[in-house]
Design a protein around this motif. Structure first.
Motif, PDB file in Angstrom:
ATOM      1  N   VAL A  97       1.993   0.736   5.649  1.00 44.66           N
ATOM      2  CA  VAL A  97       1.686   1.533   4.581  1.00 44.66           C
ATOM      3  C   VAL A  97       2.748   2.488   4.353  1.00 44.66           C
ATOM      4  O   VAL A  97       3.519   3.003   5.244  1.00 44.66           O
ATOM      5  N   VAL A  98       3.090   2.454   3.184  1.00 44.95           N
ATOM      6  CA  VAL A  98       4.243   3.430   2.570  1.00 44.95           C
ATOM      7  C   VAL A  98       3.568   4.678   2.039  1.00 44.95           C
ATOM      8  O   VAL A  98       2.777   4.808   1.536  1.00 44.95           O
ATOM      9  N   MET A 157       8.210   8.912   4.105  1.00 42.95           N
ATOM     10  CA  MET A 157       8.219   9.343   5.314  1.00 42.95           C
ATOM     11  C   MET A 157       8.564   7.745   6.137  1.00 42.95           C
ATOM     12  O   MET A 157       8.192   6.939   5.924  1.00 42.95           O
ATOM     13  N   PRO A 158       9.409   8.242   7.107  1.00 44.98           N
ATOM     14  CA  PRO A 158      10.025   7.106   8.022  1.00 44.98           C
ATOM     15  C   PRO A 158       8.859   6.837   9.200  1.00 44.98           C
ATOM     16  O   PRO A 158       8.188   7.684   9.515  1.00 44.98           O
ATOM     17  N   LEU A 177      -2.431  11.591  10.585  1.00 41.10           N
ATOM     18  CA  LEU A 177      -2.524  10.170  10.545  1.00 41.10           C
ATOM     19  C   LEU A 177      -1.386   9.165  10.114  1.00 41.10           C
ATOM     20  O   LEU A 177      -1.577   7.854   9.848  1.00 41.10           O
ATOM     21  N   TYR A 178      -0.276   9.621   9.988  1.00 41.29           N
ATOM     22  CA  TYR A 178       0.788   8.896   9.470  1.00 41.29           C
ATOM     23  C   TYR A 178       0.979   7.877  10.454  1.00 41.29           C
ATOM     24  O   TYR A 178       1.138   6.622   9.795  1.00 41.29           O
ATOM     25  N   VAL A 205       0.843  -1.237   0.027  1.00 40.54           N
ATOM     26  CA  VAL A 205      -0.085  -0.016   0.153  1.00 40.54           C
ATOM     27  C   VAL A 205       1.009   1.492  -0.146  1.00 40.54           C
ATOM     28  O   VAL A 205       1.719   1.523   0.841  1.00 40.54           O
ATOM     29  N   GLN A 206       0.791   2.094  -1.062  1.00 42.60           N
ATOM     30  CA  GLN A 206       1.523   3.292  -1.133  1.00 42.60           C
ATOM     31  C   GLN A 206       0.518   4.469  -1.181  1.00 42.60           C
ATOM     32  O   GLN A 206      -0.745   4.622  -1.695  1.00 42.60           O
ATOM     33  N   LEU A 207       0.699   5.407  -0.163  1.00 44.17           N
ATOM     34  CA  LEU A 207      -0.089   6.675  -0.362  1.00 44.17           C
ATOM     35  C   LEU A 207       0.743   8.003  -0.795  1.00 44.17           C
ATOM     36  O   LEU A 207       1.961   8.081  -0.398  1.00 44.17           O
TER      37      LEU A 207
END
Length: 420
Positions: free
Chosen positions: A302-303, A370-371, A293-294, A273-275
């Protein structure tokens, strides 16, 4: 001479009962072309408009009097003068700065101009923020249609500068155009064919068909009557069926818990899953809200990429190697709970692959990943703040829309000679 310009200002379709509760099924045998940014979108639309012979239906949230708007203005006037029926529906907030002279010239040429919820400024500030006509649809001669997230403004072109938007629309040719035409005609308040005759014409397999095939297209939309959750439900259903990959590129990302949970659940069962979110937003609050929400999503795999080259304005997604959606709907409270929106669902492997390649190039070449935050105390604090912000933002637009200033209403417009 006074020139009247028609206005529609209601969440509902026109009072004609034939236009109510429209429900569109999957249509097969369509050709769908991805149009990325204004460089692809405007030439395709303008060519279709210049070739119109009978009818143009156009809805847009924003129309500016810049080089794009001026060209569109000229094309529509030329079409109306040669006898084409031209209906233009504009949003009162997004198009609130159009000059009376600009509208007057359209009306005098025979263009039927409609404004959704026009409102004067209060102390120099526009107050009609909520329940916007946010759709972007163009239908020409009921033979070709365009739908997506691109407005008629020069900030969708790269030469606008660092604030130029990254966005997507599609061109549709085939049986699904009849549905887009029927919908746009009904929403414009114009006469539509009887519901019985129209439904006999439709091909209507299950609305959530999983049948394989190329060129399948389905129009879905969001109103404030009986189709409040159709777009959100479409995302949720597709995510629940995901087995390999999910890519969502959305400018304003702050969905409800049901959709967040389905995104997380897809990642938990091994789906990649990539956003793709805004890293250089045109509205800073959008970036701050999404970041709340990250952690909820990152901890389950989720990436998340933030697009940093320029503002992201896209509203697109794909699931596995076949299902895609393109439209006007963001994944935030305004689009999912208030605005009038429209998307198309597409089941076509070639289109899906093309969209995937474009989004993958965007993620790898112009985004930062994002890490995951691994400090428990920091994660707990961010989760608590995110929870509070989520619920405030989720419900604030609904509460605010109850105020009289934000209720869509009829207000006639007249351009007088001294306005020009």
């Amino acid at each position: 001479m006074n020139v009247a310009v028609d206005h529609i200002a209601t969440d509902q379709p026109p009072d004609d009962s034939k236009a109510r509760d429209l429900d569109y099924g999957w249509q097969s045998g369509n050709q769908v072309q991805l149009l990325e940014n204004g460089e692809a979108y405007f030439p395709a639309v303008f060519e279709a408009l210049r070739g119109a012979e009978r009818e143009i239906l156009l809805e847009t949230f924003i129309l500016f009097e810049d080089k794009v708007g001026v060209e569109l203005h000229s094309i529509l006037i030329e079409a109306a003068k040669r006898g084409v029926k031209v209906v233009v529906s504009l949003d009162g907030f997004g198009c609130g700065e159009l000059s009376p002279g600009f509208l007057r010239e359209l009306a005098e040429a025979g263009v039927m101009v409609q404004m959704f919820d026009p409102a004067p400024k209060t102390l120099g500030i526009r107050t009609n923020w909520f329940r916007r006509l946010h759709r972007k649809i163009v239908v020409v001669d009921a033979r070709v249609a365009f739908i997506g997230g691109i407005n008629f403004s020069a900030d969708h072109l790269a030469d606008f500068g660092p604030e130029a938007k990254q966005d997507y629309s599609v061109q549709v040719i085939g049986p699904a155009v009849a549905d887009l035409h029927h919908f746009a005609l009904a929403q414009s308040g114009r006469q539509v064919r009887s519901r019985r005759g129209w439904r006999r014409r439709q091909q209507r397999p299950s609305p959530w068909t999983n049948e394989p095939g190329d060129g399948l297209v389905r129009l879905i939309y969001r109103d404030n009557i009986q189709h409040r959750d159709d777009i959100e439900d479409a995302y949720i259903h597709a995510l629940s069926q995901a087995r390999q990959r999910v890519v969502i590129a959305n400018a304003y990302f702050f969905p409800g818990y049901r959709l967040l949970r389905e995104i997380r659940n897809a990642a938990r069962r091994g789906v990649h899953v990539q956003l793709i979110m805004q890293g250089q937003p045109d509205v800073l609050l959008a970036k701050l809200a999404a970041r709340m929400l990250y952690d909820y999503l990152l901890k389950d795999g989720v990436v998340i990429h933030e697009y940093c080259q320029r503002p992201l304005h896209g509203k697109v997604a794909l699931v596995d190697d076949e299902w895609s959606t393109v439209g006007s709907s963001n994944l935030d409270p305004l689009s999912l709970a208030l605005n009038l929106e429209a998307n198309v669902l597409i089941r076509d492997q070639a289109f899906n692959q093309q969209l995937y390649e474009r989004l993958e190039a965007l993620a790898h070449n112009h985004c930062q990943t994002m890490p995951e935050k691994r400090k428990p105390r920091l994660w707990l604090w961010r989760l608590t703040v995110g929870f509070l912000v989520f619920h405030v933002m989720r419900h604030f637009p609904v509460l605010a829309s109850w105020l009289p200033a934000h209720k869509p209403r009829l207000k006639p417009f007249e351009a007088t000679p001294h306005d020009v």
